[in-house]
Design an enzyme around this catalytic site. Structure first.
Site, PDB file in Angstrom:
ATOM      1  N   GLY A  16       0.902  -1.302  -0.015  1.00 14.27           N
ATOM      2  CA  GLY A  16      -0.072   0.014  -0.028  1.00 14.27           C
ATOM      3  C   GLY A  16       0.752   1.289  -0.056  1.00 14.27           C
TER       4      GLY A  16
ATOM      5  CE  LYS B 166       5.212   0.175  -4.790  1.00 10.40           C
ATOM      6  NZ  LYS B 166       6.341   1.303  -4.241  1.00 10.40           N
TER       7      LYS B 166
ATOM      8  CD  GLU C  17      12.886  -4.534  -4.260  1.00  8.21           C
ATOM      9  OE1 GLU C  17      12.869  -4.962  -5.293  1.00  8.21           O
ATOM     10  OE2 GLU C  17      13.125  -5.190  -2.890  1.00  8.21           O
TER      11      GLU C  17
END
Length: 334
Positions: free
Chosen positions: A137, A192, A282
């Protein structure tokens, strides 16, 4: 399902913040890291000066550099290690685990060897006799440490396990929701990061708010297409672990992935930006893994494709933008 204690593995920014949050909720917490010097510094100062400078940690946190000691007597093990270290960490844990261990993770990414989602890695390493959950989240660690309002999704195939972890995390400033869509929640947290790099590149090149909004929106469409191909639910990507995390990471300079993109858009190199940021980014690894996965499944992801070209094929940002803008016109679809 209750937890007498929690072991958090990985004393980076997010692992430290999670340990502090859980300890502040009244639970005994151990915080482990593979780097003994980092643990020594945490014990001495009770601050994580590298990742969260100036913020004092809860007195209920104990620090451990021995993995067996870290998980001894703890009911829940919560991994906050980089995705490339996730499988190795589980393999090191395996000899010390009880029957039916309770394993959760705040790691966002895919396994570097096969591009698998992390629950698939956990099942392969630990076998089917374990409880598994993923946390994802729109949460920056420093804001969680400061007690600023935040929300997260806890996903598990076991509703009782997800609810127990949500109750462990939930307080007056940190809201935890539950989901059964383990695939969608994990995929949103991985993809994302790649899209945040794209948004950073656009802003680094000075393209403005219109371009950023378009990239986020069409990036969400790519996320949904890949998710549905893997069996995730579309509505998951409209929630915290999808569009929520995407907006956060793509628009705020606390995001390491966005900062990488900003630098690339200004003509700097990946090597120098990694050295300057000094933490795990990442999205670099995930861009390659998502690009490979999309190609394997035949899913169209043009933004991801251009981020991959920037990172792995030395494409110029201007060329990547040109290829996106010159794509064939078509109706908007998700």
């Amino acid at each position: 399902m209750d937890f007498a204690g929690v072991s958090v593995l990985g004393a980076g920014s997010w692992g430290t913040a999670l340990a502090h949050l859980i300890a502040g909720n009244g639970f005994d917490v151990s915080l482990w890291d593979i780097d003994p010097e980092r643990i020594w510094a945490l014990r001495k100062t009770r601050t994580n000066e590298r990742y969260l400078p100036g913020l004092l940690l809860s007195p209920r946190i104990q620090f451990a550099d021995d993995l067996r000691q870290a998980i001894s007597g703890k009911d829940l093990i919560l991994l906050a290690v980089p995705s490339h270290a996730f499988a190795a960490c589980l393999r090191n844990l395996r000899p010390f685990l009880p029957p039916w261990p309770k394993i959760a993770w705040g790691t966002k990414g895919l396994d570097p060897d096969g591009g698998c989602l992390l629950h698939e890695v956990a099942l392969e390493v630990l076998g089917p006799n374990c409880h598994l959950a993923a946390l994802s989240g729109p949460t920056f660690a420093r804001e969680v440490m400061l007690g600023l309002p935040s929300a997260i999704t806890v996903a598990s195939h076991e509703a009782e396990f997800a609810t127990a972890i949500a109750e462990l995390l939930h307080n007056e400033f940190f809201r935890a929701y539950t989901s059964s869509d383990l695939v969608g929640v994990q995929l949103g947290g991985a993809v994302k990061n790649v899209l945040a790099i794209a948004a950073g590149v656009s802003d680094g090149m000075g393209f403005g708010a219109n371009a950023r909004a378009a990239l986020i929106t069409r990036g969400l469409a790519e996320m949904i297409r890949l998710g549905e191909a893997l069996g995730a639910r579309r509505e998951t990507f409209m929630g915290l672990a999808g569009v929520g995390d995407l907006i956060l990471t793509a628009t705020d300079d606390q995001s390491r992935n966005r900062r990488l993109g900003l630098g690339l858009g200004k003509g700097r190199t990946v090597v120098e930006l990694k050295a300057e940021i000094g933490q795990e980014i990442e999205g670099i690894l995930t861009a390659r893994l998502v690009w490979q996965l999309a190609a394997k499944l035949g899913v169209e992801m043009p933004i991801v494709e251009q981020v991959y070209a920037l990172l792995y094929e030395e494409a110029a940002p201007q060329e990547a933008v040109r290829k996106l803008l010159l794509r064939e016109r078509k109706p908007e679809a998700f």
